[in-house]
Design an enzyme around this catalytic site. Structure first.
Site, PDB file in Angstrom:
ATOM      1  N   MET A 205      -8.691   6.351   9.698  1.00  0.00           N
ATOM      2  CA  MET A 205      -9.114   6.883   8.397  1.00  0.00           C
ATOM      3  C   MET A 205     -10.220   7.933   8.522  1.00  0.00           C
ATOM      4  O   MET A 205     -11.256   7.854   7.861  1.00  0.00           O
ATOM      5  CB  MET A 205      -9.566   5.735   7.490  1.00  0.00           C
ATOM      6  CG  MET A 205      -8.444   4.745   7.181  1.00  0.00           C
ATOM      7  SD  MET A 205      -8.986   3.310   6.197  1.00  0.00           S
ATOM      8  CE  MET A 205      -9.920   2.376   7.424  1.00  0.00           C
TER       9      MET A 205
ATOM     10  N   ASP B 130       0.840  -1.198   0.000  1.00  0.00           N
ATOM     11  CA  ASP B 130       0.000   0.000   0.000  1.00  0.00           C
ATOM     12  C   ASP B 130       0.876   1.250   0.000  1.00  0.00           C
ATOM     13  O   ASP B 130       2.047   1.206   0.400  1.00  0.00           O
ATOM     14  CB  ASP B 130      -0.910   0.021   1.227  1.00  0.00           C
ATOM     15  CG  ASP B 130      -2.005  -1.042   1.152  1.00  0.00           C
ATOM     16  OD1 ASP B 130      -2.223  -1.575   0.058  1.00  0.00           O
ATOM     17  OD2 ASP B 130      -2.620  -1.327   2.194  1.00  0.00           O
TER      18      ASP B 130
ATOM     19  N   LYS C  66      -3.435   1.748  -2.220  1.00  0.00           N
ATOM     20  CA  LYS C  66      -4.644   1.789  -1.407  1.00  0.00           C
ATOM     21  C   LYS C  66      -4.558   2.954  -0.439  1.00  0.00           C
ATOM     22  O   LYS C  66      -3.728   2.996   0.456  1.00  0.00           O
ATOM     23  CB  LYS C  66      -4.822   0.483  -0.627  1.00  0.00           C
ATOM     24  CG  LYS C  66      -5.126  -0.727  -1.493  1.00  0.00           C
ATOM     25  CD  LYS C  66      -6.454  -0.610  -2.208  1.00  0.00           C
ATOM     26  CE  LYS C  66      -7.614  -0.697  -1.248  1.00  0.00           C
ATOM     27  NZ  LYS C  66      -8.915  -0.584  -1.935  1.00  0.00           N
TER      28      LYS C  66
END
Length: 499
Positions: free
Chosen positions: A404, A267, A289
């Site tokens: 996130m 990622d 990602k």
């Protein structure tokens, strides 16, 4: 709508500048010249002889230790000549070492050696040296050299001592076995991936049981295990947790996986320093990602890792933090199993643990939190998830970690306040937890959004809120850190920077 990204090869970083090039010089059966007869010359002559060189020592007045060394060596391996060196002695030599105090003679020695095309070392005169001797950890044929380019010899010695302490003497036997078995492995006609499997198993056995004596039975067992790789299912997928960013937080199992990889699909959030730990020959593919912005489609990533594994590749799916915490590991595991690909998971330190360690705050402080909850602030559509348990999220006795939440914290904070959470509930935002560029922003749930808007930062963001992150907890952590016996440099020392 932003177009999705496609997996793409990662541009590996260039080698950082080296003060010196570490090379290992084979001297067995070759000539080496030593000028001088004092203790420094004795040590260098002994070192060269230990490497198999035929050593010629030129010394007008050799000390007793040099005489003893020369007389104690097998015939033909060391010659002591009781006169000074001359320019013609360098012909045919592979290395020249001068233990010479006089500056003029030392420079003449250097110039004569170079004129003959012989690399030269002048003891304690680095400016005259083509090569330098560093610290040595001897588990021959496993040999480790340590250099500080003359900047800090004592530091180099300390590093050598540390390595000596953790590197068992028995590894020398394993290194000898590797040297003896290498030709057999090369002649075995095993394919490349099976041969590498042999050496992976060999290395693991050596490090797990360094005091054992590897013999024929061990070799046969390793060959059988390596040959079994021929009939094993094609390839393998290993999901590896990269941790929050500091490469020293990688587990030993994660390091072994990275160093055995054929391909690493990683990622964007994985720190470059983590990739530097991996096997140099491994292909690196960025899966891109991210919580926000252009990202690779998950189905495409699944197809990529399965396709690589079906080619017989050992595929490392490298994920920031722990792959089983908000890393969509379940989807990749299910896809691999459906395709008949063997799957393994190597856990990592999740960002919440890394952030708590950086803050020196307990996530489950018994006076401030009776439970811990992790939640994602990023739904499938990129907005705030619509199925969050708000009753749990406003529990004042919980420590809550929000992953996130960079684009959704404003909405989340407003919702938390509407659901009854105290506006002054302590909150901390940590960007790039555990990395050198880590940023910590302390505020309250009500004020954190404005603080984040005023900051300029890039990197993974984690938000923690709850009583465990308040002033009382911070003060307790600070008091615990004030260990008796600690000291501060005097101001006259602290104010004087190293030049």
């Amino acid at each position: 709508m932003t177009a999705p990204r496609r997996p793409e090869p990662t541009r590996t970083g260039r080698m950082a500048p080296l003060a010196v090039l570490p090379v290992f010089l084979k001297l067995s059966g070759r000539r080496a010249i030593v000028a001088g007869g004092d203790a420094a010359a004795v040590w260098k002559a002994e070192l060269l002889a230990a490497a198999g060189a035929h050593v010629t020592v030129h010394a007008e007045a050799p000390g007793p230790d040099m005489v003893a060394l020369a007389s104690g060596r097998p015939a033909g391996t060391m010659t002591l000549l009781r006169h000074s060196w001359t320019p013609d002695v360098f012909a045919g030599a592979s290395l020249a070492v001068g233990a010479i105090e006089d500056e003029v003679e030392a420079r003449a020695f250097r110039d004569a050696a170079r004129a003959a095309g012989v690399p030269v070392n002048v003891v304690d005169k680095p400016e005259l040296c083509d090569v330098q001797f560093g610290g040595i950890v001897n588990r021959s044929p496993l040999v480790i050299g340590i250099s500080t380019d003359g900047a800090a010899p004592v530091f180099g010695q300390a590093v050598r001592a540390r390595i000596e302490a953790i590197l068992p003497q028995g590894l020398a036997r394993w290194a000898l076995a590797a040297k003896a078995w290498r030709r057999q492995v090369q002649a075995s006609r095993l394919p490349v991936h099976a041969r590498r499997r042999f050496w992976d198993l060999f290395s693991r056995a050596a490090l797990d049981r360094p005091d054992a004596t590897p013999g024929r039975d061990q070799a046969e067992h390793l060959f059988e295990a390596a040959a079994a790789a021929l009939t094993a299912p094609a390839g393998r997928l290993i999901l590896v947790g990269a941790g929050p960013g500091d490469p020293e937080l990688l587990t030993m199992k994660a390091v072994r996986a990275l160093q055995s990889a054929d391909v690493i699909v990683h990622d964007d959030l994985v720190a470059p320093a983590i990739l530097d730990v991996a096997r140099r020959e491994a292909r690196r593919i960025s899966a891109g990602k991210r919580g926000h912005g252009p990202s690779c489609n998950q189905a495409e990533i699944n197809a990529l890792v399965i396709g690589l594994a079906r080619q017989g590749q050992r595929v490392i799916r490298l994920k920031s933090g722990d792959p089983m915490i908000f890393g969509r590991a379940g989807e990749e595991i299910a896809a691999a199993r459906a395709a008949g690909i063997a799957v393994e998971v190597v856990p990592g330190i999740t960002a919440a643990q890394g952030a708590a360690a950086s803050l020196s705050l307990s996530l489950t402080h018994r006076e401030h939190a009776r439970r811990l909850q992790y939640v994602t602030g990023h739904g499938r559509d990129g907005g705030l998830p619509d199925d969050l348990d708000w009753q749990a999220l406003v529990d004042p006795a919980a420590s809550t970690v929000v992953y996130m939440a960079g684009k959704t914290w404003v909405d989340m904070a407003e919702a938390l306040l509407r659901q009854g959470l105290r506006p002054d509930m302590p909150a901390v935002a940590v960007v790039n937890a555990t990395r050198a560029d880590e940023i910590v922003i302390r505020a309250s749930v009500a004020t954190l959004a404005a603080r984040l808007a005023a900051e300029r930062f890039a990197g993974p963001l984690l938000i923690l809120y709850g009583e465990a992150f308040g002033a009382d907890a911070v003060a307790g952590a600070a008091a615990a850190a004030a260990i008796p016996g600690s000291f501060t440099l005097p101001s006259r020392v602290a104010a004087a920077p190293f030049s």
